[in-house]
Design a protein around this motif. Structure first.
Motif, PDB file in Angstrom:
ATOM      1  N   GLY A  46       0.873   1.505  -6.575  1.00 11.51           N
ATOM      2  CA  GLY A  46       1.724   1.587  -5.396  1.00 11.51           C
ATOM      3  C   GLY A  46       1.442   2.830  -4.573  1.00 11.51           C
ATOM      4  N   GLU A  47       1.212   3.950  -5.239  1.00 15.37           N
ATOM      5  CA  GLU A  47       0.905   5.187  -4.523  1.00 15.37           C
ATOM      6  C   GLU A  47      -0.457   5.101  -3.837  1.00 15.37           C
ATOM      7  N   LEU A  48      -1.434   4.524  -4.518  1.00 15.11           N
ATOM      8  CA  LEU A  48      -2.757   4.371  -3.911  1.00 15.11           C
ATOM      9  C   LEU A  48      -2.716   3.411  -2.726  1.00 15.11           C
ATOM     10  N   ASP A  49      -1.794   2.472  -2.753  1.00  9.49           N
ATOM     11  CA  ASP A  49      -1.692   1.499  -1.675  1.00  9.49           C
ATOM     12  C   ASP A  49      -1.216   2.129  -0.375  1.00  9.49           C
ATOM     13  N   THR A  50      -0.625   3.313  -0.454  1.00 14.29           N
ATOM     14  CA  THR A  50      -0.169   4.000   0.764  1.00 14.29           C
ATOM     15  C   THR A  50      -1.281   4.812   1.424  1.00 14.29           C
ATOM     16  N   VAL A  51      -2.432   4.937   0.742  1.00 16.68           N
ATOM     17  CA  VAL A  51      -3.554   5.704   1.288  1.00 16.68           C
ATOM     18  C   VAL A  51      -4.295   4.852   2.317  1.00 16.68           C
ATOM     19  N   ASP A  52      -4.671   5.472   3.430  1.00 14.54           N
ATOM     20  CA  ASP A  52      -5.318   4.715   4.506  1.00 14.54           C
ATOM     21  C   ASP A  52      -6.799   4.454   4.232  1.00 14.54           C
ATOM     22  N   SER A  53      -7.527   5.466   3.743  1.00  8.89           N
ATOM     23  CA  SER A  53      -8.984   5.348   3.603  1.00  8.89           C
ATOM     24  C   SER A  53      -9.445   6.076   2.345  1.00  8.89           C
ATOM     25  N   VAL A  54     -10.647   5.716   1.903  1.00 11.46           N
ATOM     26  CA  VAL A  54     -11.302   6.422   0.814  1.00 11.46           C
ATOM     27  C   VAL A  54     -12.770   6.576   1.181  1.00 11.46           C
ATOM     28  N   VAL A  55     -13.354   7.726   0.843  1.00  6.98           N
ATOM     29  CA  VAL A  55     -14.765   7.999   1.088  1.00  6.98           C
ATOM     30  C   VAL A  55     -15.433   8.225  -0.258  1.00  6.98           C
TER      31      VAL A  55
END
Length: 221
Positions: free
Chosen positions: A119-128
């Motif tokens: 759930g917390e990761l789902d709030t992140v917009d992008s990953v590099v």
């Protein structure tokens, strides 16, 4: 009323052994199987064309492909995050710091935390991330959990994934040529375009079990 015992039996071990014995007898005099020929081609692509073929196949899978050199990489990453409207970007522990040198201050950098929930990761917009390998003939990115790529879940939950591929060193022509360079004990993620599926009417839906948008940066070293 007298008691009666009824025993139900299926094919017993005796029948099985008789069948196997007949098979062994039938092949007893058969010659040894020859060694399979392994003189087939392990690729149909010339080394000089692997990068262009990779870009073409990535685009066929609806990935967004960009090209730059090492000097231009930071500015390109910053621009892609800005155009995406990203407010947060997830950073694997071993991602080279210069890659994010031009990311605007308005984009908050989030260090990967193994305790973070889905759930917390789902709030992140992008990953590099970086990658382990890229396969030209299949348009596939291979991630193996190395420090510049991070854990598998951080590339499957955020909706926008920017993956940096160093060319030509990280590009191989085919799957057979990729296998000797892969560490089999690592958790491997093979990515061919953004996550997608289709229903029985072939209506394509993206972002079902992974990023809806995959952007690949081919960096000439």
């Amino acid at each position: 009323m007298s008691d009666a015992k009824v025993t139900v039996t299926g094919p017993g071990t005796g029948s099985r052994e008789r069948m196997l014995a007949r098979i062994r007898a039938a092949v007893a005099d058969a010659p040894e199987a020859p060694e399979p020929a392994r003189d087939y081609l392990d690729t149909h692509t010339a080394d000089s064309g692997v990068v262009d073929l990779l870009a073409e196949n990535l685009a066929d899978y609806r990935a967004l492909v960009h090209r730059t050199d090492g000097a231009g990489l930071p500015a390109l990453v910053g621009r892609l995050l800005t155009e995406r409207g990203a407010r947060t970007v997830l950073v694997p522990p071993g991602l080279p710091a210069p890659w994010l040198a031009a990311v605007p201050d308005a984009v908050a950098r989030i260090e990967d935390d193994p305790r973070a929930t889905a759930g917390e990761l789902d709030t992140v917009d992008s990953v590099v991330t970086g990658c382990a390998l890229a396969i030209a003939e299949t348009g596939t990115l291979v991630l193996d959990g190395s420090p510049d790529q991070g854990r598998r879940r951080i590339t499957l939950i955020p909706d926008h994934h920017i993956c940096v591929v160093r060319v030509p060193d990280q590009v191989v022509a085919s799957v057979p040529r990729a296998m000797p360079r892969i560490v089999p004990t690592r958790a491997l993620t093979w990515i061919s375009g953004p996550s997608a599926t289709s229903d029985i009417e072939l209506d394509r839906v993206e972002g079902v079990h992974g990023p809806r948008t995959l952007e690949v940066i081919l960096v000439t070293e």
